[in-house]
Structures are given as C-alpha cells and as structure tokens.
Scaffold this motif. Structure first.
Motif, PDB file in Angstrom:
ATOM      1  N   SER A   1      37.293  96.331  16.066  1.00  0.00           N
ATOM      2  CA  SER A   1      39.093  96.178  16.270  1.00  0.00           C
ATOM      3  C   SER A   1      39.913  94.872  16.354  1.00  0.00           C
ATOM      4  CB  SER A   1      39.764  96.709  17.420  1.00  0.00           C
ATOM      5  OG  SER A   1      39.600  98.003  17.555  1.00  0.00           O
ATOM      6  N   LEU A   2      38.759  94.323  16.696  1.00  0.00           N
ATOM      7  CA  LEU A   2      38.590  92.586  16.650  1.00  0.00           C
ATOM      8  C   LEU A   2      38.811  91.594  15.065  1.00  0.00           C
ATOM      9  CD1 LEU A   2      37.503  91.324  20.027  1.00  0.00           C
ATOM     10  CD2 LEU A   2      39.783  91.698  18.989  1.00  0.00           C
ATOM     11  N   LEU A   3      37.226  93.010  15.297  1.00  0.00           N
ATOM     12  CA  LEU A   3      36.978  92.571  13.418  1.00  0.00           C
ATOM     13  C   LEU A   3      37.892  92.699  11.941  1.00  0.00           C
ATOM     14  CD1 LEU A   3      34.694  90.847  11.954  1.00  0.00           C
ATOM     15  CD2 LEU A   3      33.684  93.359  11.458  1.00  0.00           C
ATOM     16  N   PHE A   4      38.952  94.098  12.576  1.00  0.00           N
ATOM     17  CA  PHE A   4      39.571  94.406  11.068  1.00  0.00           C
ATOM     18  C   PHE A   4      41.049  94.243  11.360  1.00  0.00           C
ATOM     19  CE2 PHE A   4      35.583  96.308  10.724  1.00  0.00           C
ATOM     20  CZ  PHE A   4      34.986  96.129   9.675  1.00  0.00           C
ATOM     21  N   GLY A   5      41.574  93.722  12.682  1.00  0.00           N
ATOM     22  CA  GLY A   5      42.351  93.498  13.382  1.00  0.00           C
ATOM     23  C   GLY A   5      43.503  95.084  13.453  1.00  0.00           C
TER      24      GLY A   5
ATOM     25  N   ASN B   1      36.193 105.946  11.126  1.00  0.00           N
ATOM     26  CA  ASN B   1      37.663 105.562  10.929  1.00  0.00           C
ATOM     27  C   ASN B   1      37.884 103.739  10.362  1.00  0.00           C
ATOM     28  OD1 ASN B   1      38.285 107.587  13.157  1.00  0.00           O
ATOM     29  ND2 ASN B   1      37.913 106.673  14.441  1.00  0.00           N
ATOM     30  N   PHE B   2      36.902 103.443  10.832  1.00  0.00           N
ATOM     31  CA  PHE B   2      36.074 101.327  10.176  1.00  0.00           C
ATOM     32  C   PHE B   2      34.889 101.440   9.082  1.00  0.00           C
ATOM     33  CE2 PHE B   2      37.589 101.396  14.402  1.00  0.00           C
ATOM     34  CZ  PHE B   2      38.261 100.286  14.276  1.00  0.00           C
ATOM     35  N   GLY B   3      35.070 102.573   8.376  1.00  0.00           N
ATOM     36  CA  GLY B   3      34.415 102.309   6.755  1.00  0.00           C
ATOM     37  C   GLY B   3      33.386 102.150   6.764  1.00  0.00           C
ATOM     38  N   VAL B   4      32.985 102.546   8.826  1.00  0.00           N
ATOM     39  CA  VAL B   4      31.197 101.463   8.524  1.00  0.00           C
ATOM     40  C   VAL B   4      30.247 102.202   8.237  1.00  0.00           C
ATOM     41  CG1 VAL B   4      29.474 100.082  10.233  1.00  0.00           C
ATOM     42  CG2 VAL B   4      31.916  99.250   9.802  1.00  0.00           C
ATOM     43  N   PRO B   5      29.019 102.351   7.278  1.00  0.00           N
ATOM     44  CA  PRO B   5      28.241 103.058   7.149  1.00  0.00           C
ATOM     45  C   PRO B   5      27.389 103.004   8.584  1.00  0.00           C
ATOM     46  CG  PRO B   5      28.560 101.860   5.236  1.00  0.00           C
ATOM     47  CD  PRO B   5      28.928 101.584   6.422  1.00  0.00           C
ATOM     48  N   VAL B   6      26.942 104.784   9.203  1.00  0.00           N
ATOM     49  CA  VAL B   6      26.132 105.051  10.587  1.00  0.00           C
ATOM     50  C   VAL B   6      24.806 105.387  10.031  1.00  0.00           C
ATOM     51  CG1 VAL B   6      26.835 106.065  12.729  1.00  0.00           C
ATOM     52  CG2 VAL B   6      28.499 104.611  11.635  1.00  0.00           C
ATOM     53  N   GLU B   7      23.772 104.930  10.404  1.00  0.00           N
ATOM     54  CA  GLU B   7      22.540 106.283  10.404  1.00  0.00           C
ATOM     55  C   GLU B   7      22.284 106.390  12.068  1.00  0.00           C
ATOM     56  OE1 GLU B   7      19.891 105.189   6.331  1.00  0.00           O
ATOM     57  OE2 GLU B   7      20.155 104.133   8.148  1.00  0.00           O
TER      58      GLU B   7
ATOM     59  N   GLN C   1      43.422 106.725   7.540  1.00  0.00           N
ATOM     60  CA  GLN C   1      42.496 106.558   6.321  1.00  0.00           C
ATOM     61  C   GLN C   1      41.731 105.207   6.450  1.00  0.00           C
ATOM     62  OE1 GLN C   1      42.502 107.429   3.459  1.00  0.00           O
ATOM     63  NE2 GLN C   1      44.983 109.101   3.939  1.00  0.00           N
ATOM     64  N   PRO C   2      40.282 105.550   6.231  1.00  0.00           N
ATOM     65  CA  PRO C   2      39.461 104.723   6.870  1.00  0.00           C
ATOM     66  C   PRO C   2      39.463 103.522   6.110  1.00  0.00           C
ATOM     67  CG  PRO C   2      38.388 106.459   5.428  1.00  0.00           C
ATOM     68  CD  PRO C   2      40.299 106.542   5.679  1.00  0.00           C
ATOM     69  N   LEU C   3      38.912 102.343   6.879  1.00  0.00           N
ATOM     70  CA  LEU C   3      39.867 101.280   6.370  1.00  0.00           C
ATOM     71  C   LEU C   3      37.953 101.033   5.678  1.00  0.00           C
ATOM     72  CD1 LEU C   3      40.478  99.464   9.764  1.00  0.00           C
ATOM     73  CD2 LEU C   3      41.919  98.930   7.929  1.00  0.00           C
ATOM     74  N   SER C   4      37.550  99.794   5.425  1.00  0.00           N
ATOM     75  CA  SER C   4      36.464  99.028   4.164  1.00  0.00           C
ATOM     76  C   SER C   4      35.917  98.093   5.617  1.00  0.00           C
ATOM     77  CB  SER C   4      36.880  98.085   3.144  1.00  0.00           C
ATOM     78  OG  SER C   4      35.946  98.079   2.940  1.00  0.00           O
ATOM     79  N   GLY C   5      34.499  98.676   5.790  1.00  0.00           N
ATOM     80  CA  GLY C   5      33.432  97.624   6.722  1.00  0.00           C
ATOM     81  C   GLY C   5      32.578  97.062   5.943  1.00  0.00           C
ATOM     82  N   GLY C   6      32.877  97.058   5.089  1.00  0.00           N
ATOM     83  CA  GLY C   6      32.260  95.336   4.427  1.00  0.00           C
ATOM     84  C   GLY C   6      30.746  95.297   4.422  1.00  0.00           C
ATOM     85  N   SER C   7      30.502  94.688   4.846  1.00  0.00           N
ATOM     86  CA  SER C   7      29.011  94.731   4.885  1.00  0.00           C
ATOM     87  C   SER C   7      28.059  94.997   6.555  1.00  0.00           C
ATOM     88  CB  SER C   7      28.362  92.810   4.713  1.00  0.00           C
ATOM     89  OG  SER C   7      29.170  92.081   5.758  1.00  0.00           O
ATOM     90  N   ILE C   8      29.002  95.722   6.849  1.00  0.00           N
ATOM     91  CA  ILE C   8      28.443  96.020   8.341  1.00  0.00           C
ATOM     92  C   ILE C   8      27.700  97.221   8.200  1.00  0.00           C
ATOM     93  CG2 ILE C   8      29.119  96.466  10.434  1.00  0.00           C
ATOM     94  CD1 ILE C   8      31.018  94.746  10.574  1.00  0.00           C
TER      95      ILE C   8
END
Length: 283
Positions: A189-193, A226-232, A199-206
């Motif tokens: 939340s702090l990173l993406f504000g 939710n934040f558009g971050v890929p998870v394994e 709609q999912p956000l774009s998690g960029g390079s995370i």
C-alpha cells in the motif's frame, strides 16, 4: 537421481525445545539442484533390518553449495520418520533421491519479496542466495510464533545477508505483533499509494515467492492479485513416492481457460503460480 549422500553436519538448530535440525549432506545433488526443489530421504532405522518406515521423507533444500558438493536440509522433528532421521550421525551415508520437483523462477532483474510463515522460511534461503548473486534486490517478510522460534530457525543467518527484514510474531515478542501478511499489505500500500482495488494495479518489477501455511499463501496470492504482483507459492502435501507415480500429492489448479485440472505437487510442483491454485479444494 538416486544416490547416497555423506552426512557431514547434523546438529540441533537453536533451542532444543523447537525440535529443529540442520543436516548437511555431501554428494552430487548439489551440482544440479535449484532453489525450491526438494529431496526424498530414506529414514529407515539402521540399527535393525527393516523397511519400516517404507516411504521416504521429502525435505526442501535450504542451502545449495555446488562448489563444496553440499546441500543443507533444515527440518523439524514432528513424526516418527524425522525422529529416526534425527539419529543419523556424521560419517553415515543416507539414500537420497533428488533433486526433485520444479523450483522457483528467479527474475532477471527487479525486486524479489520473500514471504514466509513458520518453517516455510527454510526453502527461501537458497532462493535468497541465488537472487542476491544475480544482483537482485531481496526483501524478507517472516512471521513466527515468538522470538525464540525466529532465533532458532535462522534469524541471525538472515540478518547477515544485509537485506530488509519485516518480522512478525503472534505474541509480539519480536517485530510487530500479528500476521506477516499485514506487513506485506502495508508495504504494498505504501509503495503503490493505494489499498485493495477493484482493478489490479501494476506491480512493476516486484515478484513474490512464498512458503508457509496454506491460508497465509492464499492471502499473499490475493494481495498479489490486488496489486498486480506475480506470486509463486511452494505447496506442501503428503507424498508417497515423490516421483509422480502414486498420485498421493495431487492438488487442484485452474488453467488459463478456467478449467479445473489436477497436478502432482512432487513432479509438477512444489512451486506453482499462486493465481492458478484453487485454495478451497482438496483432492
């Protein structure tokens, strides 16, 4: 690969009451092993002529040292099989199958967040070492029962890596009190504000890699969505053969078309994309 490994270190890890062990084995497996893979160790009691227990015990790779031909296994004594394994002495040879399964994918660049619950921390250390060697930024989120557990399970070793650590304990004795996923959500939340979005956000390079209790990994997967971050995620299921023949560790996934499919944790996993796992179905 079926091979024999020489026990070079076998010691108690931290407080005796935590029942954690560190087992270092020398053998050829270290040359080809990848973070997230595991080995299946034969744990038959060498003092008697017996095939009991019949099944091998799957244990994740906590550290891979190909230059020394060594792998490190960290485990908790929590059943008859691991109680027998805990008796293995330096100089003994253990029958081992491995490396087995599909491990974590390591991004070429960006930031890798490691999220662990309890002893789910064990397979993430090898991944952290690999990622740091490739020049990635690594951040750890780790939750445990209390300070004594974190210290016993390798806190000093993680601190020595010099990476940001976000620690949580259920009793508040170390780090923040509460669930580790609360810190993950706060940092995202702090990173993406923003907080949870329709709609999912774009998690960029995370990228996120997680291992621990199923409910925790499910929550991490939802945060990633939710934040558009890929998870394994690294799944854990009871295994019989550990090579895909017995179908004892089948899990349920959803393919890109939305169809439910079954895959074997031992062969197709243990690492899967979090978004494809059907968390509320067991087979």
């Amino acid at each position: 690969m079926l091979t024999e490994g020489l026990v070079v270190v076998h010691e108690c890890l931290g407080e005796k009451e935590q029942r954690l062990r560190r087992l270092v084995i020398k053998g050829p497996i270290a040359k080809t092993a990848k973070p997230g893979q595991f080995v299946a160790v034969q744990v038959q009691d060498s003092s008697i002529s017996s095939f009991d227990p019949l099944l091998r015990r799957p244990i994740s790779l906590a550290q891979i040292s190909p230059d020394q031909d060594e792998i490190t296994l960290l485990y908790r004594i929590q059943g008859r099989g691991t109680e027998i394994l805990a008796r293995a002495c330096c100089g003994e040879r253990l029958s081992i199958m491995g490396p087995l399964g599909q491990g974590f994918s390591v991004p070429k660049e960006g930031e890798l967040w490691l999220i662990a619950g309890g002893i789910g921390i064990f397979p993430l250390y090898a991944l952290a070492q690999d990622a740091l060697a490739r020049g990635l930024t690594v951040r750890l989120f780790w939750g445990g029962e209390h300070q004594r557990f974190l210290e016993s399970a390798g806190l000093l070793q993680w601190q020595a890596l010099g990476i940001p650590l976000h620690l949580s304990t259920l009793d508040g004795s170390f780090g923040l009190k509460g669930l580790v996923t609360e810190q993950v959500e706060e940092q995202l939340s702090l990173l993406f504000g923003q907080t949870k979005q329709e709609q999912p956000l774009s998690g960029g390079s995370i990228r996120i890699a997680t291992c621990g209790p199923k409910k925790m990994m499910q929550a991490v997967t939802e945060l990633g969505r939710n934040f558009g971050v890929p998870v394994e995620v690294s799944l854990e299921e009871r295994m019989g053969c550990a090579v895909g023949a017995c179908l004892g560790c089948v899990c349920t996934l959803r393919d890109e078309a939305g169809t439910l499919i079954h895959k074997k944790v031992c062969q197709d996993g243990p690492v899967f994309r979090g978004e494809e796992v059907v968390w509320d179905v067991s087979c």
